[in-house]
Design a protein around this motif. Structure first.
Motif, mmCIF file in Angstrom:
data_model
loop_
_atom_site.group_PDB
_atom_site.id
_atom_site.type_symbol
_atom_site.label_atom_id
_atom_site.label_comp_id
_atom_site.label_asym_id
_atom_site.label_seq_id
_atom_site.Cartn_x
_atom_site.Cartn_y
_atom_site.Cartn_z
ATOM 1 N N GLU A 109 0.833 -1.202 0.000
ATOM 2 C CA GLU A 109 0.000 0.000 0.000
ATOM 3 C C GLU A 109 0.869 1.253 0.000
ATOM 4 O OE1 GLU A 109 -3.668 0.118 2.526
ATOM 5 O OE2 GLU A 109 -2.627 1.784 3.474
ATOM 6 N N VAL A 110 1.900 1.246 0.845
ATOM 7 C CA VAL A 110 2.815 2.390 0.922
ATOM 8 C C VAL A 110 3.611 2.534 -0.373
ATOM 9 C CG1 VAL A 110 4.893 3.264 2.083
ATOM 10 C CG2 VAL A 110 2.984 2.358 3.433
ATOM 11 N N GLU A 111 4.137 1.431 -0.876
ATOM 12 C CA GLU A 111 4.966 1.492 -2.081
ATOM 13 C C GLU A 111 4.168 1.901 -3.310
ATOM 14 O OE1 GLU A 111 8.294 -1.833 -0.678
ATOM 15 O OE2 GLU A 111 6.744 -2.386 -2.136
ATOM 16 N N GLN A 112 2.898 1.503 -3.360
ATOM 17 C CA GLN A 112 2.060 1.889 -4.494
ATOM 18 C C GLN A 112 1.782 3.385 -4.509
ATOM 19 O OE1 GLN A 112 -1.269 -0.766 -4.056
ATOM 20 N NE2 GLN A 112 -0.145 -2.526 -4.875
ATOM 21 N N LYS A 113 1.946 4.034 -3.373
ATOM 22 C CA LYS A 113 1.786 5.491 -3.308
ATOM 23 C C LYS A 113 3.082 6.214 -3.636
ATOM 24 C CE LYS A 113 -1.966 5.393 0.073
ATOM 25 N NZ LYS A 113 -2.458 5.840 1.410
ATOM 26 N N GLY A 114 4.128 5.438 -3.974
ATOM 27 C CA GLY A 114 5.402 6.029 -4.337
ATOM 28 C C GLY A 114 6.280 6.382 -3.154
ATOM 29 N N SER A 115 5.958 5.863 -1.974
ATOM 30 C CA SER A 115 6.737 6.160 -0.773
ATOM 31 C C SER A 115 7.650 4.985 -0.428
ATOM 32 C CB SER A 115 5.804 6.452 0.415
ATOM 33 O OG SER A 115 5.010 7.593 0.161
ATOM 34 N N VAL A 116 8.632 5.257 0.398
ATOM 35 C CA VAL A 116 9.562 4.228 0.861
ATOM 36 C C VAL A 116 9.003 3.638 2.156
ATOM 37 C CG1 VAL A 116 11.892 3.743 1.684
ATOM 38 C CG2 VAL A 116 11.536 5.372 -0.204
ATOM 39 N N TYR A 117 8.864 2.321 2.158
ATOM 40 C CA TYR A 117 8.270 1.642 3.305
ATOM 41 C C TYR A 117 9.335 1.215 4.308
ATOM 42 C CZ TYR A 117 6.037 -2.077 6.052
ATOM 43 O OH TYR A 117 5.575 -2.865 7.086
ATOM 44 N N ARG A 118 8.980 1.347 5.595
ATOM 45 C CA ARG A 118 9.815 0.807 6.661
ATOM 46 C C ARG A 118 8.895 0.285 7.756
ATOM 47 N NH1 ARG A 118 12.845 2.749 11.023
ATOM 48 N NH2 ARG A 118 12.178 4.908 10.700
ATOM 49 N N LEU B 130 5.817 2.607 8.536
ATOM 50 C CA LEU B 130 6.224 3.971 8.194
ATOM 51 C C LEU B 130 6.263 4.172 6.680
ATOM 52 C CD1 LEU B 130 8.399 2.889 10.702
ATOM 53 C CD2 LEU B 130 8.447 5.377 10.900
ATOM 54 N N ALA B 131 5.994 5.387 6.251
ATOM 55 C CA ALA B 131 6.092 5.780 4.846
ATOM 56 C C ALA B 131 7.009 6.995 4.780
ATOM 57 C CB ALA B 131 4.718 6.120 4.280
ATOM 58 N N ASP B 132 8.115 6.856 4.037
ATOM 59 C CA ASP B 132 9.110 7.940 3.949
ATOM 60 C C ASP B 132 9.553 8.386 5.342
ATOM 61 O OD1 ASP B 132 9.024 7.901 1.175
ATOM 62 O OD2 ASP B 132 7.424 9.410 1.076
ATOM 63 N N SER B 133 9.779 7.396 6.204
ATOM 64 C CA SER B 133 10.266 7.600 7.578
ATOM 65 C C SER B 133 9.265 8.306 8.478
ATOM 66 C CB SER B 133 11.595 8.376 7.574
ATOM 67 O OG SER B 133 12.590 7.647 6.889
#
Length: 233
Positions: free
Chosen positions: A89-98, A133-136
């Motif tokens: 879900e996070v990666e599909q929004k173009g964000s970096v997942y942690r 987390l998304a983009d930290s």
């Protein structure tokens, strides 16, 4: 010589649903028997039966044994909600997942968790608290209880490296799901975890799943301010 067209249960379902939506059959009307529809559509009775099952499961008709099938007086519109893998879900929004495991422990479940599962006797369960987390930036905090009698393999999973969310979605399919969605004001504890202001409106998902009658997991997930959930029917 031409073969008769073969009708799938989906095609038959859609044709019956269209007759309900265009008021050929109105709320409370009794529908023809499956055999009659089969003759009308030129298909097998079992095909109509499968179509009717789907219409009933989606709240459009009511099936009664020996009582026939009627159009619901107050039809329920249902949407399909797939349990997402938060990383995707996070990666599909173009964000970096942690992912961060906050703590995991064996505990007797609270009375609320027992009620969620429909259990009367407590038994030790695995409690997992984690932050996605998304983009930290904090994205979703989850507080999850897992029934080890149903999912004993989870004890061998390194939850510091793989989230319980992702492992369960991939490895433990469910047959029933109870879902509750609501908004509430953020507390001091929320603000510390999600880095949000006290009083912010927060989106909360409470979800409990089973395989048959066996409980799998009960989750409360609190999302960062502004989170949106999208589903299609």
């Amino acid at each position: 010589m031409t073969d008769k067209p073969r009708h799938s249960w989906v095609t038959i379902r859609d044709r019956i649903r269209e007759m309900i939506l265009n008021s050929t059959y109105g709320p409370g009307d009794k529908l023809p028997r499956d055999e009659e529809f089969a003759g009308r559509f030129g298909c097998a009775r079992s095909t109509v039966h499968r179509a009717m099952q789907d219409l009933a499961q989606n709240g459009l008709v009511q099936r009664r044994r020996k009582g026939g099938t009627t159009v619901q007086r107050d039809p329920v519109t249902r949407a399909t909600l797939n349990i997402p893998i938060t990383r995707l879900e996070v990666e599909q929004k173009g964000s970096v997942y942690r992912y961060q495991l906050i703590r995991q422990s064996m505990q007797p479940p609270s009375a609320a968790i027992l009620a969620n599962f429909g259990l009367h006797e407590a038994r030790p369960m695995l409690r997992v608290e984690a932050l996605h987390l998304a983009d930290s930036r904090p994205y979703i905090f989850e507080d999850r209880w897992i029934c080890l009698e149903t999912v004993p393999e989870i004890k061998d999973v390194d939850l510091t490296r793989e989230s319980a969310n992702e492992w369960l979605v991939r490895n433990r399919p469910y047959s029933r799901c109870d879902l509750r969605l609501y908004a509430r004001r953020g507390t001091k504890s929320d603000s510390e975890i999600l880095q949000s202001d006290v009083g912010n409106a927060l989106f909360v998902m409470e979800r409990t799943t089973w395989i048959g009658d066996a409980p799998i997991t009960s989750l409360r997930a609190v999302a960062h301010p502004g989170y949106q959930l999208f589903t299609q029917g």
